[in-house]
Design a protein around this motif. Structure first.
Motif, PDB file in Angstrom:
ATOM      1  N   ALA A   1      -6.632   9.223  12.607  1.00 54.06           N
ATOM      2  CA  ALA A   1      -5.586   8.205  12.774  1.00 54.06           C
ATOM      3  C   ALA A   1      -5.011   7.751  11.435  1.00 54.06           C
ATOM      4  CB  ALA A   1      -6.165   7.007  13.525  1.00 54.06           C
TER       5      ALA A   1
ATOM      6  N   LEU B   1       6.909  17.570  -3.921  1.00 56.70           N
ATOM      7  CA  LEU B   1       6.211  18.545  -4.767  1.00 56.70           C
ATOM      8  C   LEU B   1       6.863  19.924  -4.677  1.00 56.70           C
ATOM      9  CD1 LEU B   1       2.529  17.425  -4.098  1.00 56.70           C
ATOM     10  CD2 LEU B   1       3.871  17.105  -6.180  1.00 56.70           C
TER      11      LEU B   1
ATOM     12  N   GLY C   1       2.392   9.526   4.133  1.00 57.70           N
ATOM     13  CA  GLY C   1       3.461  10.110   3.317  1.00 57.70           C
ATOM     14  C   GLY C   1       3.321  11.605   3.116  1.00 57.70           C
TER      15      GLY C   1
ATOM     16  N   ARG D   1      -4.706   9.589   8.666  1.00 54.48           N
ATOM     17  CA  ARG D   1      -4.207  10.659   7.801  1.00 54.48           C
ATOM     18  C   ARG D   1      -2.961  10.155   7.066  1.00 54.48           C
ATOM     19  NH1 ARG D   1      -4.862  16.145   7.402  1.00 54.48           N
ATOM     20  NH2 ARG D   1      -3.063  17.236   6.552  1.00 54.48           N
TER      21      ARG D   1
ATOM     22  N   GLY E   1      -6.480  13.746   4.074  1.00 54.30           N
ATOM     23  CA  GLY E   1      -7.399  13.052   4.971  1.00 54.30           C
ATOM     24  C   GLY E   1      -7.315  13.585   6.387  1.00 54.30           C
ATOM     25  N   GLY E   2      -7.692  12.738   7.362  1.00 53.41           N
ATOM     26  CA  GLY E   2      -7.669  13.215   8.743  1.00 53.41           C
ATOM     27  C   GLY E   2      -7.734  12.077   9.738  1.00 53.41           C
TER      28      GLY E   2
ATOM     29  N   LEU F   1      -3.033  21.322  -4.823  1.00 52.47           N
ATOM     30  CA  LEU F   1      -3.619  20.114  -4.217  1.00 52.47           C
ATOM     31  C   LEU F   1      -5.075  20.349  -3.822  1.00 52.47           C
ATOM     32  CD1 LEU F   1      -0.667  18.865  -1.954  1.00 52.47           C
ATOM     33  CD2 LEU F   1      -1.612  17.685  -3.944  1.00 52.47           C
TER      34      LEU F   1
ATOM     35  N   ARG G   1     -12.278   8.378  -6.082  1.00 46.73           N
ATOM     36  CA  ARG G   1     -11.144   8.238  -5.154  1.00 46.73           C
ATOM     37  C   ARG G   1      -9.861   8.662  -5.859  1.00 46.73           C
ATOM     38  NH1 ARG G   1     -10.479   5.390  -0.158  1.00 46.73           N
ATOM     39  NH2 ARG G   1      -8.697   6.382   0.770  1.00 46.73           N
TER      40      ARG G   1
ATOM     41  N   SER H   1      -5.205  14.922  -5.858  1.00 51.06           N
ATOM     42  CA  SER H   1      -4.848  13.601  -6.371  1.00 51.06           C
ATOM     43  C   SER H   1      -5.904  12.569  -5.990  1.00 51.06           C
ATOM     44  CB  SER H   1      -3.525  13.112  -5.768  1.00 51.06           C
ATOM     45  OG  SER H   1      -2.573  14.113  -5.762  1.00 51.06           O
ATOM     46  N   LEU H   2      -6.443  12.721  -4.791  1.00 52.75           N
ATOM     47  CA  LEU H   2      -7.486  11.808  -4.321  1.00 52.75           C
ATOM     48  C   LEU H   2      -8.723  12.651  -4.029  1.00 52.75           C
ATOM     49  CD1 LEU H   2      -5.531   9.571  -1.765  1.00 52.75           C
ATOM     50  CD2 LEU H   2      -6.096   9.050  -4.121  1.00 52.75           C
TER      51      LEU H   2
ATOM     52  N   ALA I   1       5.431  13.689   0.477  1.00 55.64           N
ATOM     53  CA  ALA I   1       4.752  14.198  -0.723  1.00 55.64           C
ATOM     54  C   ALA I   1       4.968  15.705  -0.863  1.00 55.64           C
ATOM     55  CB  ALA I   1       3.263  13.871  -0.656  1.00 55.64           C
TER      56      ALA I   1
ATOM     57  N   THR J   1       1.625  11.461  -6.052  1.00 54.56           N
ATOM     58  CA  THR J   1       2.592  12.562  -6.093  1.00 54.56           C
ATOM     59  C   THR J   1       3.038  12.861  -7.529  1.00 54.56           C
ATOM     60  OG1 THR J   1       3.376  11.544  -4.062  1.00 54.56           O
ATOM     61  CG2 THR J   1       4.587  13.436  -4.838  1.00 54.56           C
TER      62      THR J   1
ATOM     63  N   PHE K   1       0.819  -1.208   0.000  1.00 52.07           N
ATOM     64  CA  PHE K   1       0.000   0.000   0.000  1.00 52.07           C
ATOM     65  C   PHE K   1       0.858   1.266   0.000  1.00 52.07           C
ATOM     66  CE2 PHE K   1      -3.027   3.183   1.505  1.00 52.07           C
ATOM     67  CZ  PHE K   1      -3.965   3.013   0.512  1.00 52.07           C
ATOM     68  N   VAL K   2       2.031   1.190   0.612  1.00 53.14           N
ATOM     69  CA  VAL K   2       2.920   2.364   0.562  1.00 53.14           C
ATOM     70  C   VAL K   2       3.318   2.636  -0.896  1.00 53.14           C
ATOM     71  CG1 VAL K   2       5.172   3.292   1.255  1.00 53.14           C
ATOM     72  CG2 VAL K   2       3.768   2.079   2.915  1.00 53.14           C
TER      73      VAL K   2
HETATM   74  C1  HEM Z   1       0.062  14.294  -3.222  1.00 52.79           C
HETATM   75  C2  HEM Z   1       0.344  13.141  -2.673  1.00 52.79           C
HETATM   76  C3  HEM Z   1      -0.549  12.382  -1.725  1.00 52.79           C
HETATM   77  C4  HEM Z   1      -1.867  12.585  -1.403  1.00 52.79           C
HETATM   78  C5  HEM Z   1      -2.817  13.659  -1.920  1.00 52.79           C
HETATM   79  C6  HEM Z   1      -2.235  11.566  -0.437  1.00 52.79           C
HETATM   80  C7  HEM Z   1      -3.497  11.448   0.160  1.00 52.79           C
HETATM   81  C8  HEM Z   1      -3.849  10.452   1.042  1.00 52.79           C
HETATM   82  C9  HEM Z   1      -5.173  10.284   1.608  1.00 52.79           C
HETATM   83  C10 HEM Z   1      -6.392  11.166   1.331  1.00 52.79           C
HETATM   84  C11 HEM Z   1      -5.124   9.197   2.411  1.00 52.79           C
HETATM   85  C12 HEM Z   1      -6.298   8.635   3.238  1.00 52.79           C
HETATM   86  C13 HEM Z   1      -6.342   9.385   4.550  1.00 52.79           C
HETATM   87  C14 HEM Z   1      -7.579   9.118   5.368  1.00 52.79           C
HETATM   88  O1  HEM Z   1      -8.246   8.090   5.179  1.00 52.79           O
HETATM   89  O2  HEM Z   1      -7.894   9.954   6.251  1.00 52.79           O
HETATM   90  C15 HEM Z   1      -3.789   8.664   2.353  1.00 52.79           C
HETATM   91  C16 HEM Z   1      -3.363   7.559   3.046  1.00 52.79           C
HETATM   92  C17 HEM Z   1      -2.104   7.016   2.944  1.00 52.79           C
HETATM   93  N1  HEM Z   1      -1.035   7.534   2.229  1.00 52.79           N
HETATM   94 FE1  HEM Z   1      -1.051   9.202   1.108  1.00 52.79          FE
HETATM   95  N2  HEM Z   1      -1.149  10.764  -0.216  1.00 52.79           N
HETATM   96  C18 HEM Z   1      -0.103  11.228  -0.978  1.00 52.79           C
HETATM   97  C19 HEM Z   1       1.189  10.717  -1.019  1.00 52.79           C
HETATM   98  C20 HEM Z   1       1.645   9.645  -0.300  1.00 52.79           C
HETATM   99  C21 HEM Z   1       3.007   9.147  -0.276  1.00 52.79           C
HETATM  100  C22 HEM Z   1       4.176   9.796  -1.034  1.00 52.79           C
HETATM  101  C23 HEM Z   1       3.020   8.034   0.507  1.00 52.79           C
HETATM  102  C24 HEM Z   1       4.152   7.100   0.892  1.00 52.79           C
HETATM  103  C25 HEM Z   1       5.321   7.057   0.344  1.00 52.79           C
HETATM  104  C26 HEM Z   1       1.673   7.833   1.000  1.00 52.79           C
HETATM  105  C27 HEM Z   1       1.294   6.802   1.827  1.00 52.79           C
HETATM  106  C28 HEM Z   1       0.031   6.671   2.390  1.00 52.79           C
HETATM  107  C29 HEM Z   1      -0.354   5.544   3.243  1.00 52.79           C
HETATM  108  C30 HEM Z   1       0.527   4.370   3.653  1.00 52.79           C
HETATM  109  C31 HEM Z   1      -1.685   5.789   3.598  1.00 52.79           C
HETATM  110  C32 HEM Z   1      -2.562   4.904   4.490  1.00 52.79           C
HETATM  111  C33 HEM Z   1      -2.539   5.463   5.905  1.00 52.79           C
HETATM  112  C34 HEM Z   1      -3.426   4.672   6.845  1.00 52.79           C
HETATM  113  O3  HEM Z   1      -4.411   4.063   6.414  1.00 52.79           O
HETATM  114  O4  HEM Z   1      -3.152   4.680   8.064  1.00 52.79           O
HETATM  115  N3  HEM Z   1       0.873   8.836   0.499  1.00 52.79           N
HETATM  116  N4  HEM Z   1      -3.015   9.441   1.523  1.00 52.79           N
END
Ligand code: HEM
Length: 252
Positions: free
Chosen positions: A201, A214, A206, A203, A198-199, A133, A242, A138-139, A210, A97, A88-89
């Protein structure tokens, strides 16, 4: 510590698989697309398994090696869960990104005076990244299970239901943002905790990485190629569910 030490050729390999796999999050996914999506997901899983075995056999000074040792020692996750977390990472950290860098460049080039302002004054970079953003995230949403009945605006969100909350709509809320449909890197109503990540636990893990990618990317582009202009289509994002895929940006 190196975060990822993958071979360069790996990047295009898994980028395409991530792009294909994340189509499953679209409201418009069709039954015909499912076999291809499943095949991409299983290739990604194989890739993750190979990478994890290689790091277990020969650890490096990188995130994956450290994560595997910590996860194995903690003994809290099954072998499959350990792999899925890392998978997932890769999925969450690539197209989000990569596309954001293209789209923020496209947005700025379409608002030429704002692009030129960033070229002149580098401290405008963080605001430009945050605004891109917000404007073209992105999401588009985050998902949650409702744990107990919640009353909201005359409706009841029932316990046990799965919900998709549109952060994309929230980031255009006129009660929060002045002229929300205007792309404005100078806006003063930016939120302390950007909703695009997001927000609570879960959130985005990355977020800091990110933002750094950027901001560094935009700083390098504006410093090195200030007279750039976009050609062809303006490089926007598609979708409102999504994962939002980016249309290619062509430069000249
Ligand atoms: C512009 C870039 C990015 C955006 C807009 C973004 C946005 C998000 C959002 C909306 C979530 C869900 C948060 C929630 O449910 O409250 C999320 C979760 C996550 N993101 Fe990102 N992300 C970005 C980049 C990255 C990067 C670079 C990484 C890792 C290298 C990453 C790793 C993760 C992981 C592992 C989760 C799951 C966290 C969890 O469930 O505890 N993300 N991201």
């Amino acid at each position: 510590m190196v975060i990822f030490s993958v071979c360069l050729e790996d990047i295009s390999f898994f980028t395409e698989l991530v792009y294909s796999t994340t189509r499953v999050f679209s409201f418009r996914v069709t039954a015909e697309e499912i076999p291809e999506i499943e095949s991409s997901a299983s290739q990604l899983m194989d890739y993750t398994e190979r990478l994890a075995s290689a790091r277990r056999a020969a650890p490096r000074d990188d995130f994956l090696s450290t994560y595997l040792v910590a996860a194995d020692q903690a003994g809290e996750m099954s072998p499959l869960e350990i792999l899925i977390q890392f998978l997932f990472v890769i999925v969450a950290g690539s197209d989000t990104t990569r596309g954001a860098l293209a789209v923020q460049t496209a947005q700025l080039l379409q608002h030429r005076e704002q692009w030129e302002a960033v070229c002149r004054v580098s401290r405008l970079v963080p605001g430009a990244v945050a605004e891109a953003l917000r404007f073209e995230p992105s999401l588009a949403s985050v998902s949650r299970f409702v744990l107990e009945d919640i009353e909201l605006d005359g409706y009841v969100l029932n316990a046990g239901h799965f919900m998709t909350l549109s952060t994309m709509a929230a980031m255009r809320d006129e009660k929060v943002f002045e002229a929300p449909d205007t792309f404005d890197i100078f806006r003063t109503d930016r939120q302390r905790w950007h909703l695009v990540f997001g927000g609570g636990a879960h959130r985005c893990l990355g977020e800091a990485l990110a933002k750094t990618e950027l901001e560094e990317g935009l700083a390098a582009l504006t410093a090195r190629i200030p007279p750039r202009r976009a050609a062809g289509n303006p490089g926007t994002r598609l979708g409102t569910s999504r994962w939002r895929h980016a249309r290619a940006l062509v430069d000249r």
